[in-house]
Design a protein around this motif. Structure first.
Motif, PDB file in Angstrom:
ATOM      1  N   VAL A 216      91.712 -50.683 -30.042  1.00 60.05           N
ATOM      2  CA  VAL A 216      92.215 -51.951 -30.579  1.00 60.05           C
ATOM      3  C   VAL A 216      92.234 -51.902 -32.119  1.00 60.05           C
ATOM      4  O   VAL A 216      93.136 -52.437 -32.765  1.00 60.05           O
ATOM      5  CB  VAL A 216      91.390 -53.144 -30.058  1.00 60.05           C
TER       6      VAL A 216
ATOM      7  N   GLN B 113      84.713 -57.565 -30.022  1.00 57.65           N
ATOM      8  CA  GLN B 113      85.710 -56.823 -29.274  1.00 57.65           C
ATOM      9  C   GLN B 113      86.990 -57.627 -29.188  1.00 57.65           C
ATOM     10  O   GLN B 113      87.076 -58.603 -28.458  1.00 57.65           O
ATOM     11  CB  GLN B 113      85.203 -56.541 -27.877  1.00 57.65           C
TER      12      GLN B 113
ATOM     13  N   THR C 225      91.138 -57.953 -28.363  1.00 60.43           N
ATOM     14  CA  THR C 225      92.069 -57.393 -27.390  1.00 60.43           C
ATOM     15  C   THR C 225      93.390 -57.131 -28.091  1.00 60.43           C
ATOM     16  O   THR C 225      93.658 -57.680 -29.161  1.00 60.43           O
ATOM     17  CB  THR C 225      92.327 -58.369 -26.234  1.00 60.43           C
TER      18      THR C 225
ATOM     19  N   LYS D 124      96.133 -58.170 -27.142  1.00 60.21           N
ATOM     20  CA  LYS D 124      96.830 -59.449 -27.144  1.00 60.21           C
ATOM     21  C   LYS D 124      96.498 -60.253 -28.410  1.00 60.21           C
ATOM     22  O   LYS D 124      97.382 -60.805 -29.060  1.00 60.21           O
ATOM     23  CB  LYS D 124      96.398 -60.252 -25.912  1.00 60.21           C
TER      24      LYS D 124
END
Lengths: 211, 610
Positions: A101, A132, A134, A136
């Motif tokens: 990511v 963390q 994503t 998206k």
């Protein structure tokens, strides 16, 4: 045979004379000196987008990762300082250490350079919350900042060699300078590992300006 | 064009001066020792303890440091993921951190296996505000024996860093990576000749030399030798031809022997000097001079004093000496040209430090290169027409050959489009000269070919193409294919020092690594970059590799040390390390390489797949 050994010995000694401080000093000893990339390589990489005032008279280098929580925690404070000073080149060197990511975030940010949205995308990504992220989340942040992945990613791929070499140089410099992790700030010849008080950075910047 | 060459030279000069102690860029870490972050090895110490059918992994975490629960993972030797049982961590809920679980002080996880080589990965941060790159360490588990995490074999070092590393290793930590963890196998291009008898080594180099004689590098020596024989005119017999070529070849071999002796004595890399833009530029200039002389613009002759001295000797001995002098000089021409194959030989000699054997081996190499020349000289002498008009046209032909050599050499140090422009000028000139001469249908056909080829090179140069063999590539490529090609080039992280290499290797220790010694001026490297590294099979094979480039374009004391540590004589050298930092014997590639050769070396360091 003796001659050869002597010559080789002399060569490695000569090398150790100025590189040796680094190798022979365990962490925790007094001042540590490192030879590394030149000022120009570190602060004036021609492919590196520059934040703050690109014509500023001093450069604040920051090695960072878009998912590194400490990098994000200090971002706005550092940004306000850079903007209010008005004469600082702020070079944020991508050093993606938190996996795919982080790579994606770097791709979107560098791919937004030709769109003229690097500063906006950089700020939007640094403003995300959570260790963390994503794909998206980072895609949405880039889109909101004016660099949708459908535009930024092809831009990155078009200049793939340039951008990957830039990030490769960053990683090489981090290795050469034996940086421990992110964030790491560099002003002039001073390295500040980890979250650093603004006052320390200000002091180093003033010192560089004094010359 | 010119700017680039100047830039290379400037970069080289800068590097030379930067290598002087006073001029080196120095960085310092201000502040007291306590405020500095620990090395990852000290912050997170890992120990493995066997327990029944499994293994307990115990991390001792320094105060103020923490590990992320979700970062702990392990893989077996075959690359398959292992389930790591971890206890719940402390939730950390901070606007910037989100909801993550972390461990302080110490944590014990369990692995379902008790033996084998296990790679464990973990990542953490310090509360003071710095996050570490992921750490991967290999555990060599044997049932019922507790082991400390080990990052592989340590490079021997005599300084404090090494003892510090040893202490850290003993305490169960991962040693700091100031010294690259590598176990090298210096068997590049030498086919395991070490330990064999001297005659066998010499024979091998002789054979190697014969092979080199059929590379384009040795070709320019043929016109030099035949030109010399042709000047003998009426007195040329087969015996005389043999004597002259013999003297020429022996001198050539002697020059190579001298090179070998110097390499053996100094342990230094002559290849770098031979491939420097200065050497290449000087050599090209020499070829241009020879060509201009061939066109009859002026007569190239040795200074009066020397020719007079030579004349005082008996005529025969004089020309024998001349042949020897030319042979000796020719070695300087061939040296930079055959540098890639020569690198393996010089590397071996430099490493063995054996001056006599080095000299003898390279003498054999030179002799091998000379054998076909000797044969050509002997029989060429018999078939060469006796003087006459042919001498007048053969000189310009050789002159064109010399100009072609000059362009070919320069192509290593000037950008592609400039090379194409030079080829265009040469071919158009050749075509014009052929047309101008009264001639046969064959001559007109050759002229047409030269003019067409020259025009293509000129168009290619104007379009910015850089491959003389594909001058019109720019017109054939669609934007789509350019992107696909560009996307595929694997990036190499550049390093320039031994500790830089150590850190680069430590960054992803669970992966195999490819260390690529390269330089801008290295023609073979550029070929590898534009062909082999673009191959989809290579990209797939290298996808999981830690790719590190050692760029020696601008040699400095630092890069020299690094090259010495790697046992690399010069670019291109590819060193393959398995995830434990071991270089498999025979996997190293020196000089030009094929896709197949790279793939076979890459396979030797990949984790075995089940």
């Amino acid at each position: 045979m003796t001659t050869i050994l002597n010559r080789r010995g002399a060569i490695s000694l000569a090398g150790g004379a100025f590189g040796g401080f680094v190798l022979s000093t365990p962490a925790g000893a007094k001042d540590r000196h490192l030879s590394g990339p030149s000022e120009k390589e570190l602060a004036h990489d021609p492919d590196q987008p520059v934040l703050g005032n690109p014509k500023g008279n001093v450069t604040l280098v920051e090695f960072f990762d878009y998912q590194c929580p400490y990098c994000r925690a200090s971002y706005e404070e550092t940004r306000n300082f850079v903007l209010s000073d008005g004469n600082i080149r702020w070079v944020m060197k991508d050093w993606p250490i938190f996996g795919p990511v982080s790579d994606r975030a770097t791709i979107l940010a560098l791919g937004s350079v030709p769109l003229g949205r690097y500063a906006e995308v950089n700020r939007a990504l640094m403003g995300l919350k959570g260790k963390q992220l994503t794909v998206k989340q980072v895609d949405a942040a880039a889109t909101a900042a004016g660099a949708p992945p459908a535009k930024a990613v092809p831009n990155f791929e078009k200049d793939y060699d340039k951008w990957t070499a830039l990030v490769g140089r960053n990683m090489g410099q981090a290795a050469e300078l034996q940086l421990v992790g992110t964030p790491t700030y560099i002003v002039g010849h001073h390295i500040f590992p980890g979250a650093t008080d603004l006052s320390a950075l200000k002091q180093a910047i003033a010192q560089v300006r004094k010359g | 064009m010119k700017a680039r060459l100047t830039a290379i030279i400037l970069a080289w000069l800068v590097a030379v001066f930067a290598a002087l102690p006073g001029a080196a860029q120095q960085f310092s870490l201000p502040g007291a020792g306590a405020s500095r972050p620990l090395a990852a090895a000290e912050a997170f110490a890992l120990q493995a303890v066997p327990e029944g059918q499994g293994t307990r992994l115990v991390w001792t975490i320094a105060p103020g440091y923490y590990l992320y629960r979700d970062s702990l993972s392990a893989t077996a030797a075959d690359g398959s993921a292992l389930k790591v049982e971890t206890p719940p961590g402390t939730p950390k809920n901070d606007p910037n951190f989100g909801n993550v679980e972390i461990y302080h002080d110490s944590i014990t996880a369990t692995l379902p296996v008790a033996s084998g080589d296990i790679r464990v990965t973990y990542q953490g941060c310090a509360e003071r505000g710095i996050c570490y790159p992921p750490v991967t360490t290999t555990l060599h588990l044997a049932a019922n024996t507790a082991v400390a995490g080990s990052a592989g074999p340590q490079a021997p070092a005599s300084d404090a860093a090494a003892s510090f590393a040893a202490a850290a290793a003993a305490a169960g930590a991962i040693p700091p990576a100031t010294a690259p963890k590598m176990e090298l196998s210096h068997q590049a291009g030498l086919n395991g000749l070490e330990g064999r008898g001297v005659p066998l080594i010499l024979l091998a180099y002789l054979g190697f030399g014969v092979l080199l004689a059929f590379t384009p590098c040795v070709f320019p020596m043929l016109p030099i030798l035949l030109g010399m024989l042709a000047r003998q005119g009426e007195t040329l017999t087969r015996g005389r031809g043999a004597a002259l070529s013999g003297a020429y070849v022996l001198a050539l071999a002697a020059a190579f022997g001298l090179m070998g002796a110097v390499a053996g004595w100094s342990g230094q890399n002559l290849q770098m000097a031979l491939q420097s833009p200065w050497a290449i530029g000087a050599l090209s200039a020499l070829f241009v001079l020879l060509a201009l002389s061939g066109f009859g613009l002026f007569d190239l002759s040795l200074p009066e004093a020397i020719t007079a001295r030579a004349a005082r000797l008996h005529g025969e001995r004089g020309s024998l000496l001349g042949a020897a002098a030319m042979g000796f000089g020719s070695a300087l021409i061939v040296g930079p040209c055959v540098s890639a194959p020569l690198a393996g030989a010089l590397l071996y000699i430099a490493q063995s430090g054996n001056v006599a054997l080095g000299a003898a081996a390279l003498f054999a190499l030179g002799l091998g290169q000379g054998i076909p020349l000797f044969v050509a000289g002997m029989f060429g002498a018999a078939v060469l027409p006796r003087a006459g008009a042919w001498m007048n046209w053969v000189r310009p032909v050789f002159a064109f050959v010399f100009l072609a050599m000059a362009v070919w050499l320069l192509s290593r140090v000037v950008p592609g489009p400039v090379t194409l422009a030079l080829w265009a000028a040469l071919l158009l000139g050749l075509g014009g000269a052929l047309l101008g001469a009264p001639g046969t249908a064959l001559r007109r056909a050759l002229a047409t070919i030269a003019l067409v080829a020259g025009t293509m090179q000129a168009v290619g140069a104007a379009s910015g193409a850089s491959d003389p063999l594909r001058p019109l590539a720019r017109f054939a490529a669609t934007p789509g294919t350019v992107t696909a090609e560009a996307t595929a080039v694997p990036a190499f992280a550049p390093v320039a020092t031994e500790s830089g290499l150590g850190h680069a290797l430590a960054a992803t220790p669970s992966r195999p690594a490819l260390i690529y010694v390269t330089a801008d001026w290295c023609l073979t490297c550029r070929e590898i970059d534009s062909t082999v590294l673009h191959d989809p099979r290579v990209q797939t094979a290298l996808a999981g590799f830690n790719r590190i480039a050692v760029d020696v374009t601008a040699p400095s004391e630092k890069t020299k040390e690094l090259m010495q540590r790697l046992g690399a004589a010069g670019p291109p050298t590819m060193i393959f390390l398995d995830p434990d930092g071991k270089e498999p014997a025979g996997s190293r590639k020196v000089g030009p390489l094929s896709v197949q050769a790279l793939l076979s070396s890459a396979r030797t360091v990949e984790a075995p797949r089940s």
